[in-house]
Design an enzyme around this catalytic site. Sequence first.
Site, PDB file in Angstrom:
ATOM      1  N   ASP A   1      44.869   8.029 132.717  1.00  0.00           N
ATOM      2  CA  ASP A   1      43.821   8.929 133.201  1.00  0.00           C
ATOM      3  C   ASP A   1      44.382  10.248 133.713  1.00  0.00           C
ATOM      4  O   ASP A   1      45.605  10.411 133.860  1.00  0.00           O
ATOM      5  CB  ASP A   1      42.982   8.242 134.293  1.00  0.00           C
ATOM      6  CG  ASP A   1      43.836   7.443 135.281  1.00  0.00           C
ATOM      7  OD1 ASP A   1      45.049   7.700 135.356  1.00  0.00           O
ATOM      8  OD2 ASP A   1      43.291   6.560 135.962  1.00  0.00           O
TER       9      ASP A   1
ATOM     10  N   ASN B   1      38.164  -0.402 145.107  1.00  0.00           N
ATOM     11  CA  ASN B   1      36.849  -0.834 144.619  1.00  0.00           C
ATOM     12  C   ASN B   1      36.964  -1.634 143.324  1.00  0.00           C
ATOM     13  O   ASN B   1      35.964  -1.879 142.656  1.00  0.00           O
ATOM     14  CB  ASN B   1      35.940   0.386 144.405  1.00  0.00           C
ATOM     15  CG  ASN B   1      36.469   1.311 143.315  1.00  0.00           C
ATOM     16  OD1 ASN B   1      37.559   1.100 142.786  1.00  0.00           O
ATOM     17  ND2 ASN B   1      35.707   2.336 142.983  1.00  0.00           N
TER      18      ASN B   1
HETATM   19  C1  F6R Z   1      46.065   5.736 138.151  1.00  0.00           C
HETATM   20  C2  F6R Z   1      45.038   4.723 137.969  1.00  0.00           C
HETATM   21  C3  F6R Z   1      44.328   4.105 139.134  1.00  0.00           C
HETATM   22  C4  F6R Z   1      45.287   3.640 140.215  1.00  0.00           C
HETATM   23  C5  F6R Z   1      44.517   3.081 141.409  1.00  0.00           C
HETATM   24  C6  F6R Z   1      45.448   2.681 142.533  1.00  0.00           C
HETATM   25  O1  F6R Z   1      46.565   6.176 136.920  1.00  0.00           O
HETATM   26  O2  F6R Z   1      44.751   4.384 136.853  1.00  0.00           O
HETATM   27  O3  F6R Z   1      43.540   3.037 138.697  1.00  0.00           O
HETATM   28  O4  F6R Z   1      46.135   2.651 139.683  1.00  0.00           O
HETATM   29  O5  F6R Z   1      43.617   4.043 141.869  1.00  0.00           O
HETATM   30  O6  F6R Z   1      46.094   3.801 143.029  1.00  0.00           O
HETATM   31  P1  F6R Z   1      47.340   3.666 144.032  1.00  0.00           P
HETATM   32  O7  F6R Z   1      48.441   3.059 143.236  1.00  0.00           O
HETATM   33  O8  F6R Z   1      47.667   5.084 144.434  1.00  0.00           O
HETATM   34  O9  F6R Z   1      46.894   2.794 145.141  1.00  0.00           O
END
Ligand code: F6R
Length: 234
Positions: free
Chosen positions: A62, A128
Amino acid sequence: MRTLVFDTPAEASQKAFELVRESLENGSTTFGLATGSTPEKLYELIVASDLDFSQASSINLDEYYGLTKQDPQSYAYFMKKHLISHKPFKNVYIPDGEAQDIDAELARYDKIIEENPIDLQILGIGNNGHIGFNEPPADFNGRTQFIDLDQSTIEANARLFDSIDEVPTKALTMGIKSIMDSKKIILMAFGEEKARAVQKLIEGPVDPMVPASVLQNHPDVVVLLDKASAQFLA
Ligand code: F6R
């Protein structure tokens, strides 16, 4: 789904690194990659290793919409900083968060994924339950999408920005269907703030309101947790 619980995120990341190495040694050529805090240690281990990705491709999950690639908050910048500038890949694909023609960009990204089937997908999980930026309710049949970020995601990610007003409200994300098409998936989750999402991912029903729960239907998923994120598991 195979779930492994480690004392610390560092130990879980070491296991993720070993699975990546095994996958590369077994001939994987396309790696689906995540950004965020969760995979940082894994990328550090890859950078410090002698693993050779020069014949491999990376496909990111993303990108925020509206940030330039040079913006330190963009995922293009994150990947360069944490992995790509230290460990060269043959091809690096990231959704273009500066695209003017969104539909063309979504189609371009779908074509990239179609032409480069993902051998190993690395995932984090949102508080979430999102994977990539597939926010609830998720379209389990979706391909690359242009989405509005959840208020809870904006709040969670505000920690990385000077103020919450600077967090983009839109993003481009690989769809759930493409994630599910990956041959193998490693999902990592660390810290108590992930504990409820992890419980629903593993023990809850498959439910679009918990996007990650669809992984229960995938034949080869390894979930790597630390004690804090695993605290509500039976
Ligand atoms: C990022 C992504 C998101 C993160 C998620 C957790 O490329 O795809 O799904 O993996 O928001 O983010 P962190 O690792 O910062 O807690």
